[in-house]
Scaffold this active site. Sequence first.
Site, PDB file in Angstrom:
ATOM      1  N   TYR A  50       0.848  -1.191   0.000  1.00  0.00           N
ATOM      2  CA  TYR A  50       0.000   0.000   0.000  1.00  0.00           C
ATOM      3  C   TYR A  50       0.886   1.245   0.000  1.00  0.00           C
ATOM      4  O   TYR A  50       1.680   1.452   0.929  1.00  0.00           O
ATOM      5  CB  TYR A  50      -0.922   0.021   1.219  1.00  0.00           C
ATOM      6  CG  TYR A  50      -1.954  -1.086   1.259  1.00  0.00           C
ATOM      7  CD1 TYR A  50      -2.255  -1.854   0.138  1.00  0.00           C
ATOM      8  CD2 TYR A  50      -2.643  -1.358   2.439  1.00  0.00           C
ATOM      9  CE1 TYR A  50      -3.209  -2.860   0.187  1.00  0.00           C
ATOM     10  CE2 TYR A  50      -3.603  -2.360   2.495  1.00  0.00           C
ATOM     11  CZ  TYR A  50      -3.873  -3.114   1.376  1.00  0.00           C
ATOM     12  OH  TYR A  50      -4.813  -4.117   1.431  1.00  0.00           O
ATOM     13  N   PRO A 198     -17.498  -4.844   2.689  1.00  0.00           N
ATOM     14  CA  PRO A 198     -18.826  -5.119   3.258  1.00  0.00           C
ATOM     15  C   PRO A 198     -19.957  -4.345   2.601  1.00  0.00           C
ATOM     16  O   PRO A 198     -21.095  -4.822   2.570  1.00  0.00           O
ATOM     17  CB  PRO A 198     -18.669  -4.720   4.735  1.00  0.00           C
ATOM     18  CG  PRO A 198     -17.553  -3.718   4.746  1.00  0.00           C
ATOM     19  CD  PRO A 198     -16.601  -4.211   3.690  1.00  0.00           C
TER      20      PRO A 198
END
Length: 302
Positions: A50, A198
């Site tokens: 990242y 999610p």
Amino acid sequence: MQKNTLKSGIELSELGLGCMSLGTDFKHAETIIDTAVEHGITYFDTADIYDKGINEEIVGKALKKYQQRDDIIIGTKVGNHLKDNGDTFWDPSKKYIKTNVKSSLKRLGLDQLDLYMLHGGTIDDPLDETISAFDELKQEGLIKAYGISSIRPNVIRYYLEHSQIETIMSQFNLIDNRPERLLQEIKDKDVKVLARGPLFKGLLTDSANSTIDQKFKEGVLDYSHQELEETMKLLQQNIHADLSSVAFNYLKSFDTLGSVIVGVSSVDQLNENVKHFDEVINQDVIKKARKTVKNLEYKQHL
């Protein structure tokens, strides 16, 4: 906040912060991380690639002030070998894993890593070699626990049978409900699921309609664009509850859940996620929502 316990005794907050989208401005990222801690979030998920390692540095620096606490848990990932020119190639070798963990520990400012995960993987990897690397890191005290991040059933099943993994991170949400098919096997090995995505890129929010047009023009998984529009319309008509709250409660209904990983880029976005996560939705509503969407199955990597 609810804590879920891994085999090693590590306790994960049921809502975890995915740190990939924090950006590279330290003050901005620190404010988000501090707000997460204030909300009771104690699990922070990052990876070595990242922002080419900068994310680990930021996460480690921002969490340093909490080092006197024993409940702050950091997980990072390995496997995407970053070359000097910024390109990556897949490298699940023992040599790379055991070398790279030291780089991640240095960037995070830690002597021992709580959770180390393989960041992908295929059935053609040198699986036993990879597993032995993680086992050796545990024996050497450099990591407390390990897991994998994968959406490949054949890879997941191999690790369940042949390793001491404690977590499996997969995309898992009300629309992409494919991981449901593996939950019993995961539970049988006392492994916990880290559910990423999610809200499925904003699809499971009150911005569903615009999200479909912006991000799912060609449809997704087994849904055509039209089917996705129709399904989201039915969900909004049938459940009479906040869609994001329903999406979070759907995941919280599984006893194999370790943590729901939300990625945010602002404090406002984090606060909104926490609000929806904390809202309690009746199980009848959850069941109704689940019946409205398709039962998806894995079709590859079987």
